[in-house]
Design a protein around this motif. Sequence first.
Motif, PDB file in Angstrom:
ATOM      1  N   MET A 216      40.352  37.659  49.565  1.00 33.75           N
ATOM      2  CA  MET A 216      39.391  37.374  48.492  1.00 33.75           C
ATOM      3  C   MET A 216      39.132  38.623  47.659  1.00 33.75           C
ATOM      4  O   MET A 216      38.736  39.642  48.195  1.00 33.75           O
ATOM      5  CB  MET A 216      38.074  36.874  49.121  1.00 33.75           C
ATOM      6  N   VAL A 217      39.380  38.559  46.366  1.00 33.70           N
ATOM      7  CA  VAL A 217      39.183  39.716  45.489  1.00 33.70           C
ATOM      8  C   VAL A 217      37.723  39.785  45.071  1.00 33.70           C
ATOM      9  O   VAL A 217      37.115  38.781  44.704  1.00 33.70           O
ATOM     10  CB  VAL A 217      40.068  39.583  44.227  1.00 33.70           C
ATOM     11  N   ARG A 218      37.168  41.006  45.132  1.00 35.87           N
ATOM     12  CA  ARG A 218      35.772  41.171  44.738  1.00 35.87           C
ATOM     13  C   ARG A 218      35.683  41.677  43.291  1.00 35.87           C
ATOM     14  O   ARG A 218      36.649  42.167  42.736  1.00 35.87           O
ATOM     15  CB  ARG A 218      35.078  42.181  45.667  1.00 35.87           C
ATOM     16  N   CYS A 219      34.477  41.605  42.739  1.00 34.81           N
ATOM     17  CA  CYS A 219      34.269  42.045  41.358  1.00 34.81           C
ATOM     18  C   CYS A 219      34.674  43.508  41.180  1.00 34.81           C
ATOM     19  O   CYS A 219      35.235  43.887  40.158  1.00 34.81           O
ATOM     20  CB  CYS A 219      32.808  41.866  40.952  1.00 34.81           C
ATOM     21  N   GLU A 220      34.376  44.357  42.187  1.00 34.61           N
ATOM     22  CA  GLU A 220      34.717  45.779  42.079  1.00 34.61           C
ATOM     23  C   GLU A 220      36.228  45.975  41.966  1.00 34.61           C
ATOM     24  O   GLU A 220      36.704  46.868  41.264  1.00 34.61           O
ATOM     25  CB  GLU A 220      34.212  46.576  43.288  1.00 34.61           C
ATOM     26  N   ASP A 221      36.965  45.120  42.675  1.00 32.92           N
ATOM     27  CA  ASP A 221      38.430  45.240  42.598  1.00 32.92           C
ATOM     28  C   ASP A 221      38.931  44.841  41.218  1.00 32.92           C
ATOM     29  O   ASP A 221      39.834  45.469  40.657  1.00 32.92           O
ATOM     30  CB  ASP A 221      39.087  44.354  43.664  1.00 32.92           C
ATOM     31  N   VAL A 222      38.312  43.790  40.683  1.00 38.04           N
ATOM     32  CA  VAL A 222      38.713  43.322  39.357  1.00 38.04           C
ATOM     33  C   VAL A 222      38.407  44.401  38.316  1.00 38.04           C
ATOM     34  O   VAL A 222      39.186  44.634  37.388  1.00 38.04           O
ATOM     35  CB  VAL A 222      37.983  42.006  39.008  1.00 38.04           C
ATOM     36  N   ASP A 223      37.273  45.052  38.508  1.00 37.62           N
ATOM     37  CA  ASP A 223      36.851  46.128  37.611  1.00 37.62           C
ATOM     38  C   ASP A 223      37.988  47.117  37.378  1.00 37.62           C
ATOM     39  O   ASP A 223      38.295  47.506  36.269  1.00 37.62           O
ATOM     40  CB  ASP A 223      35.636  46.823  38.248  1.00 37.62           C
ATOM     41  N   ARG A 224      38.610  47.507  38.455  1.00 40.18           N
ATOM     42  CA  ARG A 224      39.688  48.485  38.433  1.00 40.18           C
ATOM     43  C   ARG A 224      40.928  47.972  37.693  1.00 40.18           C
ATOM     44  O   ARG A 224      41.683  48.725  37.118  1.00 40.18           O
ATOM     45  CB  ARG A 224      40.067  48.793  39.894  1.00 40.18           C
ATOM     46  N   LEU A 225      41.123  46.650  37.781  1.00 36.65           N
ATOM     47  CA  LEU A 225      42.363  46.060  37.260  1.00 36.65           C
ATOM     48  C   LEU A 225      42.194  45.455  35.866  1.00 36.65           C
ATOM     49  O   LEU A 225      43.155  44.965  35.273  1.00 36.65           O
ATOM     50  CB  LEU A 225      42.838  44.957  38.222  1.00 36.65           C
ATOM     51  N   MET A 226      40.946  45.477  35.381  1.00 37.42           N
ATOM     52  CA  MET A 226      40.651  44.733  34.157  1.00 37.42           C
ATOM     53  C   MET A 226      41.483  45.193  32.958  1.00 37.42           C
ATOM     54  O   MET A 226      42.078  44.378  32.256  1.00 37.42           O
ATOM     55  CB  MET A 226      39.156  44.853  33.830  1.00 37.42           C
ATOM     56  N   THR A 227      41.513  46.509  32.728  1.00 36.87           N
ATOM     57  CA  THR A 227      42.214  47.002  31.528  1.00 36.87           C
ATOM     58  C   THR A 227      43.717  46.734  31.586  1.00 36.87           C
ATOM     59  O   THR A 227      44.271  46.172  30.638  1.00 36.87           O
ATOM     60  CB  THR A 227      41.891  48.485  31.298  1.00 36.87           C
ATOM     61  N   PRO A 228      44.385  47.055  32.698  1.00 35.22           N
ATOM     62  CA  PRO A 228      45.809  46.683  32.747  1.00 35.22           C
ATOM     63  C   PRO A 228      46.020  45.166  32.666  1.00 35.22           C
ATOM     64  O   PRO A 228      47.025  44.712  32.096  1.00 35.22           O
ATOM     65  CB  PRO A 228      46.289  47.226  34.103  1.00 35.22           C
TER      66      PRO A 228
ATOM     67  N   ALA B 127      50.769  44.354  37.795  1.00 31.87           N
ATOM     68  CA  ALA B 127      51.777  43.781  38.690  1.00 31.87           C
ATOM     69  C   ALA B 127      51.503  42.290  38.885  1.00 31.87           C
ATOM     70  O   ALA B 127      50.351  41.855  38.873  1.00 31.87           O
ATOM     71  CB  ALA B 127      51.747  44.503  40.034  1.00 31.87           C
ATOM     72  N   ASP B 128      52.577  41.517  39.067  1.00 29.72           N
ATOM     73  CA  ASP B 128      52.440  40.068  39.152  1.00 29.72           C
ATOM     74  C   ASP B 128      51.465  39.631  40.238  1.00 29.72           C
ATOM     75  O   ASP B 128      50.632  38.745  40.028  1.00 29.72           O
ATOM     76  CB  ASP B 128      53.813  39.428  39.403  1.00 29.72           C
ATOM     77  N   ALA B 129      51.557  40.286  41.405  1.00 28.18           N
ATOM     78  CA  ALA B 129      50.691  39.905  42.517  1.00 28.18           C
ATOM     79  C   ALA B 129      49.227  40.121  42.145  1.00 28.18           C
ATOM     80  O   ALA B 129      48.363  39.272  42.403  1.00 28.18           O
ATOM     81  CB  ALA B 129      51.049  40.722  43.765  1.00 28.18           C
ATOM     82  N   ASP B 130      48.954  41.273  41.504  1.00 28.83           N
ATOM     83  CA  ASP B 130      47.585  41.575  41.090  1.00 28.83           C
ATOM     84  C   ASP B 130      47.093  40.598  40.029  1.00 28.83           C
ATOM     85  O   ASP B 130      45.943  40.171  40.036  1.00 28.83           O
ATOM     86  CB  ASP B 130      47.479  43.009  40.550  1.00 28.83           C
ATOM     87  N   ARG B 131      47.989  40.235  39.137  1.00 26.56           N
ATOM     88  CA  ARG B 131      47.575  39.324  38.066  1.00 26.56           C
ATOM     89  C   ARG B 131      47.112  37.988  38.641  1.00 26.56           C
ATOM     90  O   ARG B 131      46.071  37.469  38.245  1.00 26.56           O
ATOM     91  CB  ARG B 131      48.715  39.089  37.072  1.00 26.56           C
ATOM     92  N   ALA B 132      47.854  37.475  39.587  1.00 29.43           N
ATOM     93  CA  ALA B 132      47.475  36.203  40.200  1.00 29.43           C
ATOM     94  C   ALA B 132      46.093  36.306  40.828  1.00 29.43           C
ATOM     95  O   ALA B 132      45.245  35.414  40.676  1.00 29.43           O
ATOM     96  CB  ALA B 132      48.516  35.791  41.242  1.00 29.43           C
ATOM     97  N   ALA B 133      45.841  37.433  41.518  1.00 25.60           N
ATOM     98  CA  ALA B 133      44.550  37.611  42.181  1.00 25.60           C
ATOM     99  C   ALA B 133      43.420  37.697  41.154  1.00 25.60           C
ATOM    100  O   ALA B 133      42.350  37.108  41.339  1.00 25.60           O
ATOM    101  CB  ALA B 133      44.582  38.872  43.051  1.00 25.60           C
ATOM    102  N   VAL B 134      43.664  38.444  40.058  1.00 22.56           N
ATOM    103  CA  VAL B 134      42.628  38.574  39.033  1.00 22.56           C
ATOM    104  C   VAL B 134      42.363  37.214  38.389  1.00 22.56           C
ATOM    105  O   VAL B 134      41.206  36.809  38.204  1.00 22.56           O
ATOM    106  CB  VAL B 134      43.047  39.601  37.953  1.00 22.56           C
ATOM    107  N   GLU B 135      43.428  36.483  38.079  1.00 28.99           N
ATOM    108  CA  GLU B 135      43.244  35.175  37.454  1.00 28.99           C
ATOM    109  C   GLU B 135      42.434  34.242  38.351  1.00 28.99           C
ATOM    110  O   GLU B 135      41.545  33.526  37.875  1.00 28.99           O
ATOM    111  CB  GLU B 135      44.613  34.550  37.125  1.00 28.99           C
ATOM    112  N   ALA B 136      42.731  34.301  39.654  1.00 27.07           N
ATOM    113  CA  ALA B 136      41.993  33.450  40.590  1.00 27.07           C
ATOM    114  C   ALA B 136      40.512  33.821  40.598  1.00 27.07           C
ATOM    115  O   ALA B 136      39.630  32.958  40.609  1.00 27.07           O
ATOM    116  CB  ALA B 136      42.584  33.586  41.994  1.00 27.07           C
ATOM    117  N   HIS B 137      40.244  35.130  40.527  1.00 26.73           N
ATOM    118  CA  HIS B 137      38.852  35.572  40.537  1.00 26.73           C
ATOM    119  C   HIS B 137      38.143  35.124  39.253  1.00 26.73           C
ATOM    120  O   HIS B 137      37.000  34.673  39.290  1.00 26.73           O
ATOM    121  CB  HIS B 137      38.778  37.095  40.684  1.00 26.73           C
TER     122      HIS B 137
END
Lengths: 259, 190
Positions: free
Chosen positions: A1-13, A20-30
Amino acid sequence: MVRCEDVDRLMTPFVDGEIADADRAAVEAHLERCTPCRMRSTMEAAARQVLRSGAASLREAATVQAPLDLKARCAAAARTGSREAARSGIRQRRGMMSWRLAAAAAVVLAVGGVVGLVLSRTSTTVMAAQLTVDHLKCSKLFPPNSPSDDVRVVEQRVGEQCGWPVRVAGSHPAIGLKLLGARRCLFGDGHVAHVMYLQGNEPVSLFVIPGRQSDPRALSVFGHRARVWSRDGRTYVLVGRQDEARLGQVAQYAQSMTH
Amino acid sequence: MQPQGRGPSGGVLARQAFEEEALALLDRLYGTALRLAGNRADAEDLVQDTYLKAFRFAERFEPGTNLKAWLFTILHNTHLNARRQVRRNPIEVDSAAVEQSAAAAPGRDDPEALVMRDVLDVDLKAALDALPEAFREAVWLRDVEEFSYAEIASMLEVPIGTVMSRISRGRRLLHDGLVERRAAGRTVNL
Ligand SMILES: [Zn+2]
Ligand SMILES: [Zn+2]
């Protein structure tokens, strides 16, 4: 489960599409589940969109014509190889001032009494950059209202000023070229003959430099084009804002006339 | 000046191409220097220092990489160093405070805020100018100059993570600024 803090880090990319594709899927799910993060990504993407579509005009507005003498000093920075310049100029302002004055004097001002050129260390680009600055300066100093069609008179006068014979190509109506005159200008450690023309309404300069060899070159600097060639112990530098073809006409004509 | 490279090797022509390309960027660098330094005299010194260093360390430039990024890096680093000599680490102090205040700012959920079409260039420029320097610079380098995160990190001498968070907050602050500007304009028009 991705938390808001994790998304924070990935938001700009994520917004930039550089994730990265794996990260994108996780962010989209969040973002599916989390309204504040979704809102945030929408805002960021909207601002990015506005910036990118306004980028060209922002860049244009931020591009400022640098002063001529600054351009000349920067071109001179290449020429000096920066050894003395770096030592005396970079750190303290005092040193900088004297270096700036020295460079400006070397490039622009007439010192007088300096004969003979030491140009071997000057690269063609730097030479063209400095002569382009001179071209701009002299076209302002000498308004094109007194064309001279007497080539002999121009040759004689500039030859006397320079102390060596200068062949001058006269007006050539077929390519819209009008001879304005010639003068001696300072360049490097000595001086050059500066022959001024108009092609149509566009000022063109032909510089004649003694004692230097350069392979034929076409280059562009400070929004101008330059053609460089050497022949019979002289180097010629043609400078103007014309397109390649028009300046080429002048180059071809000047080459045929001065040799 | 982190880049380590072979430089414009390959002789005189490569060196000339390097100088030619570098000098062609002079107006761009001067515009940036004016923005950073705030006055003409300091901007001119900054640009001249940048070229002195660029030509002096030309052999460190990796041919085929982004010359504009390399020159911008030298320009920014020179600017940072000059400022550090005046005040000790003013950038970090400023931006840390600003980043906190930005983080504390309440999020906007006005649906109209999301309609960003038809933003005028003047509004965009004014909204950018109104951003705190640390954010403006990050956003500018990313979205206007289109440098990579890594390039911006070496220009601003901060970690990549900081670059990203400044871009992110800068964009959102800009978004809010544009929305406020538009709301203000509408009030006047009515
Ligand atoms: Zn969230
Ligand atoms: Zn001249």
